[in-house]
Every structure is written in C-alpha cells, then in structure tokens.
Scaffold this motif. Structure first.
Motif, PDB file in Angstrom:
ATOM      1  N   ASN A   1       0.875  -1.159   0.000  1.00 20.32           N
ATOM      2  CA  ASN A   1       0.000   0.000   0.000  1.00 20.32           C
ATOM      3  C   ASN A   1       0.919   1.218   0.000  1.00 20.32           C
TER       4      ASN A   1
ATOM      5  N   GLY B   1       0.745   2.624  -5.838  1.00 17.55           N
ATOM      6  CA  GLY B   1      -0.353   1.695  -6.049  1.00 17.55           C
ATOM      7  C   GLY B   1      -0.471   0.670  -4.940  1.00 17.55           C
TER       8      GLY B   1
ATOM      9  N   SER C   1      -0.059  -2.711  -5.376  1.00 15.83           N
ATOM     10  CA  SER C   1       0.612  -3.966  -5.691  1.00 15.83           C
ATOM     11  C   SER C   1       1.969  -3.672  -6.305  1.00 15.83           C
TER      12      SER C   1
ATOM     13  N   ASP D   1       1.668  -2.485  -9.797  1.00 14.45           N
ATOM     14  CA  ASP D   1       1.355  -1.060  -9.907  1.00 14.45           C
ATOM     15  C   ASP D   1       2.622  -0.209  -9.819  1.00 14.45           C
TER      16      ASP D   1
ATOM     17  N   ALA E   1       4.061   2.231 -12.686  1.00 13.06           N
ATOM     18  CA  ALA E   1       4.305   3.653 -12.436  1.00 13.06           C
ATOM     19  C   ALA E   1       5.715   4.047 -12.846  1.00 13.06           C
TER      20      ALA E   1
END
Length: 472
Positions: free
Chosen positions: A108, A112, A114, A117, A121
C-alpha cells in the motif's frame, strides 16, 4: 670447504702483510728503534684485532640478514585448541546456500496497491507531487509521495474505540497514518493465510515480524503486539509468534529477511509460515521540519534532498517443502543477503564508485553458482538522487551489460519517495513480480541509505520431482 679455508688464510695473511708494511714503513720514516713491547703490540696484537673485528662484524651482519626462525606448528595442539573449527567452517559455507520461498506480497504505497502497480508507475515515469497541506519554511508546497485514498480519520476513531493501551496511538499522527496503511496489507495477508489454512491438512504456525521506524516509542510495543494479534483469531498463542523490531535503515530490514531465512533453515518445519510486515509515514509536519533543518529535505534549492514518502508492505514466506506440498504456483525463491558498508557517504563528493555493490554481487553469484547473463533486471530502493543511481549502474558494471539501464535497472524510490526502513522490502516485492513476469532471476539491491548496502537474488521456484522407491 677447502676454498673457504684458503680464503680465510689468504685474507688473514694479506691483512698481516698490510699492517706490518705500514708499521715498518712508519718506523723507518721516523728512524724509530722499536722495543719488544712495540713489536708484540704493533706486529701481533693490532693485526689480530683487525682480523678478529672483521669476522665479528661479518657475523653480526649475516645474523641480521638471516630470516627469523619459524617454529613448526604443533598440529595436534592447534586441533585441541579448537576441535570444532573445521565443523564451523563447513556449517558457515552450507548456510550461505540457504534460501526461502516468497509466497506472496502486499503493498500500500503511493504508486499503487501492488508490486505490478509500482512497476507500471516506473514505466510511465510518474513522480511525487507537491503536497496540498505541507509547506516548507519559505511557504512553498513540499514534494511528497503520499497514499491518496487512506482513511486516517477512520483509523483514529477505531483506535479510540480500543482498550486504553492501544488508544494512545491516536495522539501520534505519523503512527495513525502508518497503522491505516498497515491495516490494508494485513487484511489482504489475513485472507491469503486463511486460504492456506484451509488447504493444509496439518495446523499451520505463523511467525510474524513487524518492522517499525527506529524513532517509534518502544513503550508502545506491547500495545501494538496486542493490536496485531487481533488480526489472527484463527491462531492460538502456541501457533502464533509476534515480534516487533525497530529498524534504522532499509538494510536493517534486509538483515531481518536474512535472519528469517537462517531461522527457517536451522529449525526446518513443514508447517510454518513467516510474515514480515512494516509500515512508515514521513508525510507529516514534524518530519518535514526535521528534514528541512538538517538539509535533508528535497526543495527547489536543495534538489539532492529526500522526498517524504509513506507506505506499508507484507511479505509471506515459507519453506520449499510447504510450497511444494500446497502446490503454490506463484512462489519465488530468495537467497541469503550479502551486505556491507561504503567507506564514505555516497554524497560526500568526488567520484561515485560502485565497487562495494559489485563485490556483494560477485559473492552472491559465486554462492548461488548463477550465470550473470541469466539475470534479467536489477531493482533497487534508491530514489531520484543521481548519486544512488550512478552507484547502482557502476556496481552492475560490465558483468551486466545486457541490462537496459532504463527498462531493467529500476529504482522504486522514484515513485514512492523515501520509505525508511521498509523501502528495501518494497523493492523485494517488486523483484518477485519481475521474476514471475520474466521467469528469470532478478537482483534486489538496497542502496537508499548513505553507507549501508545489501543485495539478494530472487529466482523462479522449481519444484523437486518426488523420489520414487526402488523396486530392486
């Protein structure tokens, strides 16, 4: 022998002749009539003194030139002094090859929820943005990497509704944000652990290690342990072990991963799960003021400073036997951690070298017997600062020329800011995601700290074929 004798006699006679010739010439030039004592003294004692002095001086010089005598070691006594030295050496060599399986990970973070994520990014080139609430001394917005959708007020109300020891957390803004972030990853980890409990015929045990920032008050740890225990009602006290540990840096977190690997292999168990969690939040006024006062905050005038970040991470690990028994498809293998310290800070000025990282990687490849060309990426916890990026690329050097510096040499701090002490754990979660995506080994580096460095390998898990009993 005879040549030596002739040299000694010849040298002595020559010395006598020279001395006698000089003395007799001196007497003759002065028309001196020597007495018996003069004859004995000048023609006998003086030549003998010259010859004796020569041999004494030569013997002293030879003594100085000779190497000191080396006493032969008493092998038996050396063995008696430490009869287990050979065993210790073999044990240490075997332990360097220990490994553990990383079953799953949950994040978290600003990039993102995960590891995928975070990688997306990085590929998209996202970066932290100015804060809408926090400003520096000049009144300009501070760049921060914050998690947007975080229910801070809800977590504060939840803490106020708990028992008195836990209620005290609500007065600590950084703790409230960190616990709100941690709550999200613990809920996800709880769901996965429950799923494993249903699959495993034997009762699983859970060893949970929670890493917290070093500036958190240890007096809060007993209450935190109670709060963390509430997430695991399925485990009784005999099967649940919760440890809280303050960590100073990202490499401290990597060392705890290494200790977990050691513990799991020294005391192997087919039904034990290991959960490493951590949370931190530097997105608050107190941290911004402290970093600005110590010239560590990123500003327009100080672009080599750090960007405050926040996040939480959970890593679930288990032995290869348990992974194979439960037939877990997305498990990866992680190696032991190689760590060391630079001789100077990376921002101390001068040329930035990556020799330490290079040495750590060489040792890791030697232990794992892995060809460097099989490694498809290197993921670090470094941030936007050029010094860490340069050091990483220098450390990878010519051995990893096949890696693309942009696509394959990733720094997760570019999108998540400074996440002390859990940045390295987030990098490890991203390394696992790349292993699953590329089906190839991935390097995980920690060089966010000023001098501490650590390296480990994440590799695909290969199930061992069952050994069939012989029919003969």
């Amino acid at each position: 022998m005879w040549p030596t004798v002739f040299k000694v006699l010849g040298g002595s006679l020559l010395t006598l002749a020279i001395v006698w010739g000089l003395v007799l010439a001196w007497w003759q030039s002065n028309d001196y009539e020597p007495s018996t004592i003069d004859l004995v003294l000048y023609l006998g004692a003086i030549p003998l003194a010259v010859i004796g002095g020569y041999w004494l001086l030569r013997g002293f010089i030879e003594h100085l030139k000779a190497p000191p005598p080396v006493a032969k070691p008493n092998v038996q006594s050396a063995v008696d002094d430490d009869p287990l030295s050979g065993t210790r050496a073999r044990t240490a060599a075997a332990e360097r090859c220990f490994s553990l399986c990383l079953i799953d990970s949950w994040l978290n973070v600003p990039a993102g929820a995960s590891a995928d994520d975070v990688l997306a990014a990085l590929e998209a080139g996202k970066s932290p943005e100015p804060s809408a609430q926090l400003t520096d001394a000049a009144g300009f917005p501070v760049f921060v990497a914050e998690v947007k959708e975080i229910d801070v007020d809800g977590m504060a109300e939840r803490l106020l509704g708990e028992a008195r020891p836990i209620r005290q957390f609500s007065d600590q803004p950084d703790m409230v944000r960190a616990l709100a972030l941690l709550d999200d990853v613990l809920e996800k980890a709880h769901g996965q652990v429950n799923s494993l409990l249903e699959q495993c015929p034997d009762k699983l045990g859970l060893q949970m290690l929670c890493l917290v920032p070093a500036d958190w008050n240890p007096a809060h740890f007993p209450a935190m342990r109670i709060w963390l225990g509430n997430y695991w009602p399925e485990f009784d006290t005999a099967r649940l072990e919760i440890t809280l540990l303050p960590a100073v840096s990202e490499v401290d977190a990597m060392r705890q991963v290494d200790e977990t690997i050691l513990r799991a292999n020294r005391e192997p168990s087919a039904n034990e799960l290991f959960l490493i969690v951590g949370a931190a939040s530097a997105v608050n006024e107190r941290t911004v003021e402290n970093w600005a006062a110590s010239q560590r905050l990123f500003t327009a005038k100080h672009q080599h400073g750090r960007i405050p970040g926040e996040g939480a991470v959970a890593l679930l690990l288990a032995s290869p036997a348990l992974v194979q028994g439960l037939d877990l498809a997305e498990a990866t293998v992680i190696s032991r951690v190689s760590h060391g310290q630079r001789d100077k800070r990376v921002d101390a000025g001068g040329r930035i070298g990556g020799r330490l990282i290079e040495q750590l990687i060489e040792g890791l490849l030697d232990v794992t017997a892995l060809d460097s060309t099989k490694i498809k990426a290197a993921i670090s916890d470094a941030d936007h600062r050029s010094g860490q990026i340069t050091e990483m690329l220098e450390g990878l050097g010519q051995v990893f020329e096949h890696l693309d510096p942009i696509k394959d040499c990733l720094a997760i701090g570019r999108v998540n800011g400074s996440l002390v002490p859990i940045g390295s754990l987030i990098a490890l979660a991203c390394a696992r995601a790349r292993v699953l995506a590329d089906d190839a080994p991935i390097l995980c580096l920690s060089n966010q700290h000023d001098i501490d460095r650590a390296v480990l390998l994440a590799m695909p898990f290969v199930a061992q074929a069952p050994i069939e009993p012989s029919t003969t």
